[in-house]
Design a protein around this motif. Structure first.
Motif, mmCIF file in Angstrom:
data_model
loop_
_atom_site.group_PDB
_atom_site.id
_atom_site.type_symbol
_atom_site.label_atom_id
_atom_site.label_comp_id
_atom_site.label_asym_id
_atom_site.label_seq_id
_atom_site.Cartn_x
_atom_site.Cartn_y
_atom_site.Cartn_z
ATOM 1 N N ALA A 158 0.796 -0.973 -0.088
ATOM 2 C CA ALA A 158 0.017 -0.003 0.161
ATOM 3 C C ALA A 158 0.909 1.303 0.087
ATOM 4 C CB ALA A 158 -0.943 0.074 1.311
ATOM 5 N N ALA A 205 1.074 8.649 -2.635
ATOM 6 C CA ALA A 205 0.367 9.545 -3.572
ATOM 7 C C ALA A 205 -0.851 10.238 -2.650
ATOM 8 C CB ALA A 205 -0.249 8.723 -4.613
ATOM 9 N N ALA A 206 -1.550 9.701 -1.737
ATOM 10 C CA ALA A 206 -2.432 10.246 -0.871
ATOM 11 C C ALA A 206 -1.747 11.547 -0.224
ATOM 12 C CB ALA A 206 -3.052 9.184 -0.095
ATOM 13 N N TYR A 229 0.513 3.793 -2.865
ATOM 14 C CA TYR A 229 -0.902 4.578 -2.685
ATOM 15 C C TYR A 229 -0.756 5.612 -1.533
ATOM 16 C CZ TYR A 229 -2.102 0.686 -5.717
ATOM 17 O OH TYR A 229 -1.915 -0.056 -6.738
#
Length: 140
Positions: A95, A101-102, A98
């Protein structure tokens, strides 16, 4: 590296009510290493300093620059407050891209973040429609 880096890091960590182990888990740096940085026994590399700042949700300058006054933004105190599927996702090593990126998306100007959120929503809808179509055609 600034001599107050560890003190500032510790102060922000404690304001979030996080243990050293929690910060360690969030930034991927061992708990003993976090401890030695906070006690000014070790100085982090640039990569580690960036990972720590990112995990704490603060700009790197807020940890390095004594002249910078920074109000720590509110964050959830712990992943334990999140729904179980999200906790499992966060703790899964795959994860990480991701989550990074968040984190980057959260620092964008509002209109850019809104645009990206809409784009993600449209791509998700398209994926669902494609999956539905493929499952219906394979059933024939």
């Amino acid at each position: 590296m600034n001599q107050n880096f560890g003190k500032r890091m510790r102060s922000i960590r404690l304001s979030r009510h996080w243990s050293q182990q929690e910060l360690s888990m969030r930034c991927g740096i061992s708990t003993p290493h976090i401890s030695s940085i906070e006690r000014d026994k070790r100085h982090p590399s640039l990569e580690y300093a960036q990972r720590i700042a990112s995990a704490l949700g603060v700009p790197l300058t807020s940890l390095c620059d004594d002249e910078t006054t920074f109000v720590v933004p509110k964050m959830r105190n712990s992943p334990d407050e999140l729904p179980l599927p999200l906790q499992n996702f966060i703790l899964n090593e795959s994860a990480l891209p991701y989550l990074e990126a968040a984190q980057r998306m959260s620092t964008l100007p509002e209109e850019d973040a809104h645009f990206l959120a809409k784009l993600i929503e449209l791509l998700t809808q398209r994926k669902r429609l494609t999956d539905t179509y493929q499952s219906e055609t394979s059933a024939l």
